[in-house]
Motif scaffolding. Structure first.
Motif, PDB file in Angstrom:
ATOM      1  N   ARG A 196      81.546  38.351 -23.614  1.00 18.68           N
ATOM      2  CA  ARG A 196      81.096  38.347 -24.827  1.00 18.68           C
ATOM      3  C   ARG A 196      80.109  37.213 -25.134  1.00 18.68           C
ATOM      4  N   GLY A 197      79.563  36.677 -24.272  1.00 22.16           N
ATOM      5  CA  GLY A 197      78.458  35.555 -24.226  1.00 22.16           C
ATOM      6  C   GLY A 197      77.176  36.164 -24.591  1.00 22.16           C
ATOM      7  N   GLY A 198      77.017  37.420 -24.624  1.00 21.70           N
ATOM      8  CA  GLY A 198      75.731  37.888 -24.952  1.00 21.70           C
ATOM      9  C   GLY A 198      75.083  39.339 -24.106  1.00 21.70           C
ATOM     10  N   ALA A 199      75.223  39.059 -22.813  1.00 19.95           N
ATOM     11  CA  ALA A 199      74.482  40.067 -21.857  1.00 19.95           C
ATOM     12  C   ALA A 199      75.657  41.361 -21.882  1.00 19.95           C
ATOM     13  N   GLY A 200      76.964  41.069 -21.958  1.00 18.68           N
ATOM     14  CA  GLY A 200      77.714  42.088 -21.710  1.00 18.68           C
ATOM     15  C   GLY A 200      78.219  42.491 -20.287  1.00 18.68           C
ATOM     16  N   PHE A 201      78.129  41.368 -19.464  1.00 16.98           N
ATOM     17  CA  PHE A 201      78.449  41.992 -18.295  1.00 16.98           C
ATOM     18  C   PHE A 201      80.146  42.019 -17.774  1.00 16.98           C
ATOM     19  N   PRO A 202      80.374  43.315 -17.456  1.00 17.07           N
ATOM     20  CA  PRO A 202      81.834  43.463 -16.936  1.00 17.07           C
ATOM     21  C   PRO A 202      82.582  42.315 -16.273  1.00 17.07           C
ATOM     22  N   THR A 203      83.650  41.645 -17.174  1.00 15.04           N
ATOM     23  CA  THR A 203      84.192  40.683 -16.688  1.00 15.04           C
ATOM     24  C   THR A 203      84.993  40.927 -15.421  1.00 15.04           C
ATOM     25  N   GLY A 204      85.577  42.144 -15.317  1.00 17.33           N
ATOM     26  CA  GLY A 204      86.452  42.328 -14.138  1.00 17.33           C
ATOM     27  C   GLY A 204      85.715  42.252 -12.921  1.00 17.33           C
ATOM     28  N   ARG A 205      84.260  42.887 -13.160  1.00 16.45           N
ATOM     29  CA  ARG A 205      83.431  42.716 -11.862  1.00 16.45           C
ATOM     30  C   ARG A 205      83.202  41.293 -11.437  1.00 16.45           C
ATOM     31  N   LYS A 206      82.866  40.683 -12.506  1.00 12.57           N
ATOM     32  CA  LYS A 206      82.689  39.148 -12.206  1.00 12.57           C
ATOM     33  C   LYS A 206      83.689  38.433 -11.429  1.00 12.57           C
ATOM     34  N   TRP A 207      84.844  38.841 -12.016  1.00  8.23           N
ATOM     35  CA  TRP A 207      86.105  38.137 -11.123  1.00  8.23           C
ATOM     36  C   TRP A 207      86.211  38.405  -9.775  1.00  8.23           C
ATOM     37  N   LYS A 208      85.887  39.905  -9.672  1.00  5.54           N
ATOM     38  CA  LYS A 208      86.130  40.582  -8.593  1.00  5.54           C
ATOM     39  C   LYS A 208      85.106  39.924  -7.307  1.00  5.54           C
ATOM     40  N   LEU A 209      83.857  39.620  -7.869  1.00  7.76           N
ATOM     41  CA  LEU A 209      82.891  39.232  -7.041  1.00  7.76           C
ATOM     42  C   LEU A 209      83.293  37.749  -6.757  1.00  7.76           C
ATOM     43  N   ALA A 210      83.989  37.000  -7.586  1.00  7.89           N
ATOM     44  CA  ALA A 210      84.292  35.562  -7.138  1.00  7.89           C
ATOM     45  C   ALA A 210      85.434  35.574  -6.175  1.00  7.89           C
ATOM     46  N   LYS A 211      86.385  36.463  -6.687  1.00  9.09           N
ATOM     47  CA  LYS A 211      87.558  36.672  -5.690  1.00  9.09           C
ATOM     48  C   LYS A 211      87.137  37.090  -4.189  1.00  9.09           C
ATOM     49  N   SER A 212      86.094  37.699  -4.047  1.00  8.46           N
ATOM     50  CA  SER A 212      85.629  38.283  -2.701  1.00  8.46           C
ATOM     51  C   SER A 212      85.021  37.081  -1.896  1.00  8.46           C
ATOM     52  N   VAL A 213      84.802  36.054  -2.666  1.00  5.06           N
ATOM     53  CA  VAL A 213      84.070  34.890  -1.800  1.00  5.06           C
ATOM     54  C   VAL A 213      85.042  34.293  -1.046  1.00  5.06           C
ATOM     55  N   ILE A 214      84.787  33.894   0.127  1.00  2.00           N
ATOM     56  CA  ILE A 214      85.880  33.552   1.060  1.00  2.00           C
ATOM     57  C   ILE A 214      86.306  32.101   0.503  1.00  2.00           C
ATOM     58  N   GLU A 215      85.268  31.248   0.398  1.00  2.00           N
ATOM     59  CA  GLU A 215      85.288  30.018   0.075  1.00  2.00           C
ATOM     60  C   GLU A 215      86.627  29.483  -0.677  1.00  2.00           C
ATOM     61  N   GLN A 216      87.444  28.444  -0.399  1.00  2.00           N
ATOM     62  CA  GLN A 216      88.520  28.068  -1.019  1.00  2.00           C
ATOM     63  C   GLN A 216      88.296  27.614  -2.643  1.00  2.00           C
ATOM     64  N   ASP A 217      87.329  26.512  -2.409  1.00  2.00           N
ATOM     65  CA  ASP A 217      87.158  25.582  -3.548  1.00  2.00           C
ATOM     66  C   ASP A 217      86.479  26.189  -4.693  1.00  2.00           C
ATOM     67  N   LYS A 218      87.229  26.840  -5.626  1.00  2.00           N
ATOM     68  CA  LYS A 218      86.504  27.717  -6.712  1.00  2.00           C
ATOM     69  C   LYS A 218      86.876  27.118  -8.143  1.00  2.00           C
ATOM     70  N   ILE A 219      85.767  27.423  -8.897  1.00  4.41           N
ATOM     71  CA  ILE A 219      85.862  26.623 -10.371  1.00  4.41           C
ATOM     72  C   ILE A 219      85.675  27.919 -11.303  1.00  4.41           C
TER      73      ILE A 219
END
Lengths: 650, 214, 178
Positions: A196-219
């Motif tokens: 809802r910030g403007g561009a309308g990028f699918p939220t689920g996909r963003k989360w999935k991308l973040a989830k798939s990054v192996i690094e532990q320390d996420k923000i």
């Protein structure tokens, strides 16, 4: 998490919920009237603090017992300060009062709470169906809204976590914690929620991308750097229901595997900063945030970062730079923040409204959410509608509603019998649409196709007296000031656009200016580094496209058809109508530009006049003698008598 | 690993991990650029000069931000690319004090080179010229800065930081008012500036100069 | 930025220096620190930038570069009565710029500056969130809605009168006088 863990979570949360319910019941069942006062920034600006004080004093004076419940914003800015009085003993349902001044407050205490007379002339409506008083839901401003994100706004006390929990809050987090993170992401993905910030990028996909990054320390970062002039829904949500945002953040953090989160909120929003900080502390105290959330193995620390006032920091890479302590200049993407974000850690950045949508989605399910709105833009949209519109304020509607319905049915149309001219959607990055677009459905794709955009959700309605060149200049003035200065196109290009628009509004347009505006705008769109620059020309391009004749009038005839551009307009008094001896205009003129003619009527010294229009307002309607014209040379010559008496005045 | 690219119908070879801009420059294919520095992890991508068109991508992209891929097909001189480059150059020139014969960078100036390459006059007609009030910023003990020559590429800031850990030069203010500043650098003893001069060398135009006395 | 600090400001600066120690020496603290300094001093004098730079172990120019990027930070002391004129979209449509101009004309300073007697300063702000009251001006902390050019003079006059009254009262209370 293990089943053992599940049991702990339930056990812990049930204790908290019971306490919340107990408190709510105690409040509800207290045998005294309740006064709910909207106390978000907009309410306070309209005098809600004074109103609250008046209620308190009147209760003491009249020796009446009642509970005052401060709540957030109802979204009905045109009606502030808003008060709901629930006085069951009177036999009336809870009543919604608008524009409750301190005087009205005192009267209501005395007459309604004291004598049981609800003062029908001041009632806006009842908040529930009943036989005595028409309900507010009879108004389309109420019944055509669909509140998901703002459902609890204006109903709960944002300073009291128990109020939120008693209304069902944090139970979705409990449910999420008992699911696998992947299941949570899948549900969000299925819901089709778009940022809802403007561009309308699918939220689920963003989360999935973040989830798939192996690094532990996420923000996880909640982006509340709402900088769009005239848009304030993020602020309202944080001020009215901060816990729903925190709950969304906690769910997001759990899903992507982050232990650190941040709310990035503008320092210009002191109340929002205060309330969200307070909300975090309360949640930590109850064990809903912090270490071992609800006795589970999930930790989450949420901090508040105050943005220092740079519109460009709404852009995620710039936002990150500012948290890191640098100048908020955007960087080229990729790498995207989900790969390399804050302090080079994988970072999910979601808007306030996006995160606040998550609890209802998980609560009711993805299918329910998909059923609201349109195929490609499910859910609701929140707009702050301002400008020339009757019922200005915040509106949450299902996606797909047409602009016409929103502006004319829900928001009551254009005031003062004026004609609709244009609507500007998406703030400074959006576009101006004319009446041909009124039947456009409101969703991400349709608006973009029309040349506007969803943007942050700012919507300005303009009537026939608004000059589109001037409006384009206004928005460009804003973006140009807010350009970070990094890339050539935005830094220098927008400056040229602004200069050209300025000279058009002053009647100093040069040959070829319109063509230059057009080509320069297109190059800035393609050439700029970040979204700010890429979208900055939108107001110019759309207004040029849909209101070209107005630009031409400015450029060629030095005329402002809407009579708005001050350099292109002039005032004079119609001597046929002007009343002899009347001084209404002269006394209000801030620059003493009004003089008295030899036969005691009035004239305007065009050299002195700053065209503020005060005389037009001051002239008694029975004379209605003030005229405004464009171009200025249409003003008839009126002789100014020599100033012989100047000394006598002193 | 060596990769093969087709740039303007000419096959070139390059190593993996390079930026497209670097690969082209290595192979004597000139692409105008002002802010590019080799071996920088994240390119500044701020001058918006090095646009190219890549097959499969709709709009021109800055070649400094693209990593080479095998069998990439690139065009450096399409009308779209040239349009953007010329506009960017004209914009930079519109805030540039074009007084070449009094500038120490005359004939050794990237703006002159690019203008020649793109066949753009140094005094664009359609855009008005807007210069800053300050002609020379002489506050730094060893350096003079000429804001009206500066293209804000940021090379000096980057080079200084790389060399000394911290940069004496910094961007200050914002937007159109952005300038390179050496705010309040007065403690001469702590400065390595007197015998460094890297920033002056890095400047693609004549915006920085060592003071004559130093 | 070259204005001399007043004695009061010097005291506050010492207090700021002590508070600074509670912040970890971490670059990410730069903006929160600058906010803290401005909250205390109401602007960022060069002396303050210096101690911030020292605390974080970065160059002053770096601090200056960051501070000048953000709208929030001021480098001149604001007036005793800061005037903020809203130029958000709703206020603009209802001629907020005319209000701003009137303040500028009456106080004889452009926006962003403070009167020589340090009494008033004018600032333009983006939406303050009372769009229904447009156009809006905020003096000190009070919101004045539905502004009109003719109201400007009255507001300033009222403050000036109030000041004079206070001064007179103070004088009366001073021992040894009257």
């Amino acid at each position: 998490m293990s089943p053992d863990n599940h049991k702990n979570i339930d056990l812990k949360f049930n204790t908290i919920r019971k306490e919340a319910e107990k408190r709510r019941a105690a409040f509800r069942d207290a045998p005294v009237p309740k006064i709910h006062i909207g106390m978000a920034t907009c309410g306070i600006a309209s005098g809600a603090l004074e109103t609250k004080k008046a209620f308190e004093e009147a209760l003491v004076e009249n020796n009446i017992e009642a509970r005052i419940h401060t709540v957030g914003c109802f979204g009905h800015c045109y009606a502030e300060p808003v008060v709901i009085i629930d006085h069951p003993d009177s036999g009336f349902p809870p009543i919604f009062y608008h524009e409750v001044t301190p005087g009205k407050a005192k009267m209501l205490v005395k007459l309604f709470l004291g004598d049981g007379d609800p003062r029908f002339e001041h009632i806006y409506g009842a908040t529930e169906e009943n036989e005595l008083i028409p309900s507010v839901t009879d108004f389309s401003r109420f019944n055509q809204e669909k509140r998901i994100v703002m459902e609890k706004c204006g109903r709960i006390d944002p300073e009291d976590i128990y109020d939120y929990i008693a209304a069902g809050g944090y139970s979705t987090l409990v449910r999420a914690l008992k699911l696998d993170p992947e299941e949570v992401i899948k549900e969000v993905e299925h819901s089709g929620l778009r940022g809802r910030g403007g561009a309308g990028f699918p939220t689920g996909r963003k989360w999935k991308l973040a989830k798939s990054v192996i690094e532990q320390d996420k923000i996880v970062i909640c982006n509340a750097d709402e900088g769009d002039p005239g848009a304030y829904m993020d602020r309202t949500i944080l001020e009215s229901n901060p816990h729903q945002v925190l709950e969304g953040m906690a769910i997001c953090a759990y899903a992507v595997g982050a232990q650190q989160a941040m709310v990035y909120v503008r320092s210009e929003y002191p109340l929002a900063v205060k309330l969200v900080t307070n909300a975090i502390q309360q949640a930590e105290k109850l064990g809903i945030l912090g270490k071992g959330i609800l006795d589970s193995t999930f930790d989450l620390k949420i901090d508040v970062f105050q943005g220092s006032g740079a519109f460009v920091c709404g852009e995620e890479t710039a936002l990150i730079r500012s948290i890191e302590g640098y100048r908020g200049m955007p960087r080229h993407r990729p790498p995207y923040p989900v790969q390399k974000g804050l302090w080079d850690k994988p970072t999910v950045i979601n808007n306030v409204k996006t995160l606040a949508s998550v609890p209802p989605i998980l609560n009711h399910g993805a299918t329910w959410y998909r059923g609201i709105g349109t195929q490609n833009s499910p859910g609701t949209a929140i707009f702050s509608i301002v400008g020339n519109v009757v019922h200005a304020g915040l509106v949450e509607i299902p996606m797909g509603v047409s602009l016409r319905t929103l502006i004319f049915d829900i928001c009551g149309g254009i005031p003062n019998n004026k004609k609709f001219k244009a609507v500007q959607i998406g703030g400074p990055s959006g576009g101006c649409l004319n009446e041909d677009f009124l039947d456009t459905p409101i969703d991400f794709d349709s608006l973009t196709k029309a040349g506007a955009m969803m943007g942050s959700g700012g919507m300005v309605v303009m009537d026939e007296d608004t000059c589109m060149v001037e409006v384009a200049r206004y928005f460009l003035d804003f973006t140009q000031k807010e350009s970070c200065g990094k890339c050539t196109f935005c830094r220098i290009g927008t400056y040229h656009l602004l200069k050209i628009l300025r000279r058009l509004t002053k009647g100093e347009g040069l040959e070829g200016d319109l063509e230059l505006l057009e080509t320069l705008s297109q190059d800035i769109q393609t050439g700029s580094l970040c979204g700010l620059g890429k979208t900055a020309p939108n107001p110019v391009l759309t207004s040029l496209k849909y209101f070209r004749n107005e630009y031409e009038a400015h450029a060629k005839e030095k005329r402002c058809p809407a009579l708005m551009c001050r350099a292109l307009t002039a005032f004079y008094f119609d001597l046929e109508l002007c009343a002899r001896g009347c001084d209404a205009c002269a006394t209000c003129c801030p620059v003493d530009a009004v003089f008295t003619t030899s036969n005691r009527k009035k004239g305007v010294d065009q050299e002195l006049c700053v065209k503020c229009g005060e005389c037009l307002v001051a002239c008694p309607p029975e004379y209605d003698a003030v005229r405004k014209v464009s171009p200025p040379h249409l003003v008839p010559y009126i002789e100014k008598p020599p100033e012989k008496n100047k000394k006598d005045h002193k | 690993m060596m990769l093969k690219l087709l740039v303007d119908n000419q096959e070139i070879e390059t190593r993996e991990g390079k930026t497209l801009l670097q690969a082209c420059l290595d192979n004597q294919i000139y692409i105008p650029n002002l802010c590019y520095l080799e071996n920088v992890e994240r390119p500044s991508a701020s001058c918006r000069m090095c646009f190219v068109e890549i097959e499969g991508i709709k709009q021109p992209v800055p070649s400094c931000t693209v990593q080479v891929r095998d069998e990439m097909v690139v065009k450096t001189d399409t009308p779209g690319v040239r349009q953007l480059q010329r506009t960017a150059l004209r914009l930079l020139l519109s805030v540039h004090d074009v007084d070449c014969k009094n500038c120490h960078a005359n004939k050794n100036c990237e703006l002159q080179n690019i203008a020649k390459f793109l066949k753009v006059g140094l005094k664009p007609k359609r855009l008005e010229r807007y210069l800053k009030e300050t002609q020379i910023d002489e506050t730094h003990p060893f350096l003079n800065h000429y804001p009206n020559r500066c293209v804000l590429c940021g090379k000096c800031v980057h080079i200084c930081r790389g060399k000394h850990g911290q940069s004496v030069l910094t961007f200050a203010k914002r937007g159109f008012d952005t300038v390179i500043s050496t705010y309040s650098v007065t403690d001469v003893s702590s400065l390595a500036c007197s015998d460094c001069g890297s920033c002056v060398k890095a400047c693609p135009v004549g915006a920085l100069a060592l003071k004559e006395s130093s | 930025m070259n204005q001399e600090l007043t004695e009061e400001e010097k005291d506050t600066l010492k207090h700021v220096a002590i508070k600074l120690e509670t912040f970890e020496k971490h670059r990410g603290n730069l903006i929160p620190i600058l906010q803290m300094v401005q909250n205390n001093l109401s602007y960022l004098p060069s002396e303050a930038l210096k101690i911030v730079a020292q605390h974080l172990g970065i160059l002053e120019s770096e601090v200056y570069g960051v501070a000048t990027f953000y709208n929030q930070f001021r480098f001149h002391p604001p007036g005793k009565y800061p005037i903020k004129v809203c130029l958000g979209t709703a206020c603009h449509v209802r001629a907020g710029d005319i209000i701003l101009e009137n303040f500028e004309r009456k106080l004889e300073i452009p926006e962003g500056q403070t009167t020589p007697d340090r009494k008033f300063s004018i600032e333009r702000v983006a939406c303050v969130g009372c769009c229904a009251l447009a156009p809006v001006a905020i003096i000190d902390e009070t919101v004045h809605g539905h502004m009109a050019p003719s109201k400007v003079e009255g507001l300033i006059l009222r403050i000036k009168l109030q000041e004079e009254m206070e001064e007179r009262e103070n004088k009366q209370h001073e021992p040894g006088q009257s």
